[in-house]
Motif scaffolding. Sequence first.
Motif, PDB file in Angstrom:
ATOM      1  N   SER A 282     -48.199 -28.247  -8.078  1.00 62.05           N
ATOM      2  CA  SER A 282     -47.393 -27.855  -6.926  1.00 62.05           C
ATOM      3  C   SER A 282     -46.171 -27.078  -7.381  1.00 62.05           C
ATOM      4  O   SER A 282     -45.943 -26.925  -8.591  1.00 62.05           O
ATOM      5  N   PRO A 283     -45.343 -26.568  -6.454  1.00 63.22           N
ATOM      6  CA  PRO A 283     -44.087 -25.927  -6.864  1.00 63.22           C
ATOM      7  C   PRO A 283     -43.261 -26.848  -7.751  1.00 63.22           C
ATOM      8  O   PRO A 283     -43.207 -28.050  -7.540  1.00 63.22           O
ATOM      9  N   GLU A 284     -42.629 -26.263  -8.761  1.00 65.24           N
ATOM     10  CA  GLU A 284     -41.994 -27.051  -9.812  1.00 65.24           C
ATOM     11  C   GLU A 284     -40.493 -27.221  -9.608  1.00 65.24           C
ATOM     12  O   GLU A 284     -39.859 -26.502  -8.843  1.00 65.24           O
ATOM     13  N   GLN A 285     -39.948 -28.173 -10.350  1.00 66.33           N
ATOM     14  CA  GLN A 285     -38.501 -28.401 -10.361  1.00 66.33           C
ATOM     15  C   GLN A 285     -37.775 -27.355 -11.201  1.00 66.33           C
ATOM     16  O   GLN A 285     -36.589 -27.089 -10.980  1.00 66.33           O
ATOM     17  N   VAL A 286     -38.467 -26.820 -12.187  1.00 68.52           N
ATOM     18  CA  VAL A 286     -37.854 -25.826 -13.074  1.00 68.52           C
ATOM     19  C   VAL A 286     -38.771 -24.610 -13.138  1.00 68.52           C
ATOM     20  O   VAL A 286     -39.937 -24.667 -12.743  1.00 68.52           O
ATOM     21  N   ILE A 287     -38.252 -23.523 -13.643  1.00 65.88           N
ATOM     22  CA  ILE A 287     -39.026 -22.291 -13.724  1.00 65.88           C
ATOM     23  C   ILE A 287     -40.014 -22.381 -14.885  1.00 65.88           C
ATOM     24  O   ILE A 287     -39.621 -22.601 -16.038  1.00 65.88           O
ATOM     25  N   GLU A 288     -41.307 -22.242 -14.566  1.00 63.08           N
ATOM     26  CA  GLU A 288     -42.361 -22.257 -15.585  1.00 63.08           C
ATOM     27  C   GLU A 288     -42.192 -23.436 -16.546  1.00 63.08           C
ATOM     28  O   GLU A 288     -42.166 -23.293 -17.768  1.00 63.08           O
ATOM     29  N   GLY A 289     -42.123 -24.630 -15.948  1.00 61.76           N
ATOM     30  CA  GLY A 289     -41.887 -25.818 -16.741  1.00 61.76           C
ATOM     31  C   GLY A 289     -42.937 -26.076 -17.798  1.00 61.76           C
ATOM     32  O   GLY A 289     -42.642 -26.671 -18.852  1.00 61.76           O
ATOM     33  N   TYR A 290     -44.145 -25.650 -17.575  1.00 60.33           N
ATOM     34  CA  TYR A 290     -45.236 -25.883 -18.525  1.00 60.33           C
ATOM     35  C   TYR A 290     -44.969 -25.194 -19.860  1.00 60.33           C
ATOM     36  O   TYR A 290     -45.499 -25.617 -20.895  1.00 60.33           O
ATOM     37  N   THR A 291     -44.149 -24.137 -19.868  1.00 62.20           N
ATOM     38  CA  THR A 291     -43.862 -23.472 -21.144  1.00 62.20           C
ATOM     39  C   THR A 291     -43.047 -24.369 -22.074  1.00 62.20           C
ATOM     40  O   THR A 291     -43.168 -24.277 -23.296  1.00 62.20           O
ATOM     41  N   TYR A 292     -42.229 -25.264 -21.508  1.00 66.17           N
ATOM     42  CA  TYR A 292     -41.473 -26.206 -22.336  1.00 66.17           C
ATOM     43  C   TYR A 292     -42.403 -27.224 -22.996  1.00 66.17           C
ATOM     44  O   TYR A 292     -42.031 -27.846 -23.998  1.00 66.17           O
TER      45      TYR A 292
END
Length: 339
Positions: A113-123
Amino acid sequence: MKRIGFLSFGHWTPSPHSQTRTAADALHQSIDLAVAAEELGADGAYYRVHHFARQLASPFPLLAAVGARTSRIEIGTGVIDMRYENPLYMVEDAGAADLIADGRLQLGISRGSPEQVIEGYTYFGHHPGEGRDHAAMAREHTAVFLRMLEGEGFAEPNPRPMFPNPPGLLRLEPHSEGLRERIWWGAATRATAVWTAEQGMNLMSSTLLTEDTGVPFHQLQAEQIQRFRDAWKAAGHEREPRVSVSRSIMPLVSEMDHAYFGNERRSTDQVGILEGGKARFGKTYAAEPDVLVEQLAEDEAVAAADTLLLTVPNQLGVDYNAHLIESVLTLVAPELGWR
């Protein structure tokens, strides 16, 4: 018979108005609510997964703990964001949790779903490859995850291993037989439901669809379910698929119920914009039990699904949420022929 479970987002906040003020509270209460729901006769305990938020995140320790404390109830997620997952490590975690629960895991996964942070999966170390986006990456992770769940050997063994190996290529361990058939995809469109069927996954549909045709939410969702079933049949899968929908259902049977949810009587579908596109949100059902029976009898998607997940306001505490679940199980479900 319709399976009835709960779905918790596991919110926590330090607010004095919350019964769930810390991450530890959210985790312990999630386990306690599953135990209470099993004692009440509910069929499932499901948990939402969100990263970078004051909600439930890493699901497998929680699922394993619930599995160790219960004996009958299904245990699942709704849903795990596959953009964040290492699919091989996830196979090991899922296999262990399912074995602890004696084969009761029902894993809902999706693009997220929409995330809490921008492109969180990259972290988390995940980056879409050249010419691909995050949705394609999620599906690629899913393809690997599903293939590894089959349990076929694929890794070349060391000729001088620390411990003796079985013959042939090695698979991931621990392997839980049958878990592949208990994977669900959280589909938010009719087209994605068709893709879900083609992949041989069960369908999980919530109170949100990221499309709108102008018809009531339950009718659009019922069409989604029918397209899934048609695609499943066309794909030639041997087993019967499962379909779940989630609903906010609040029987008003006490003064506290009226205080919390009495104003939701006028709830209706909502149409809005999500990630740049139109989306339709389902309403909250809040009324006296006899009125709920009449309203839910007209919900075409609930009728079409074999599993109903009750979204619970977890910050109101275990006792109150157990009360809500019991009210649905004893005052609403029997009148609709679900019990």
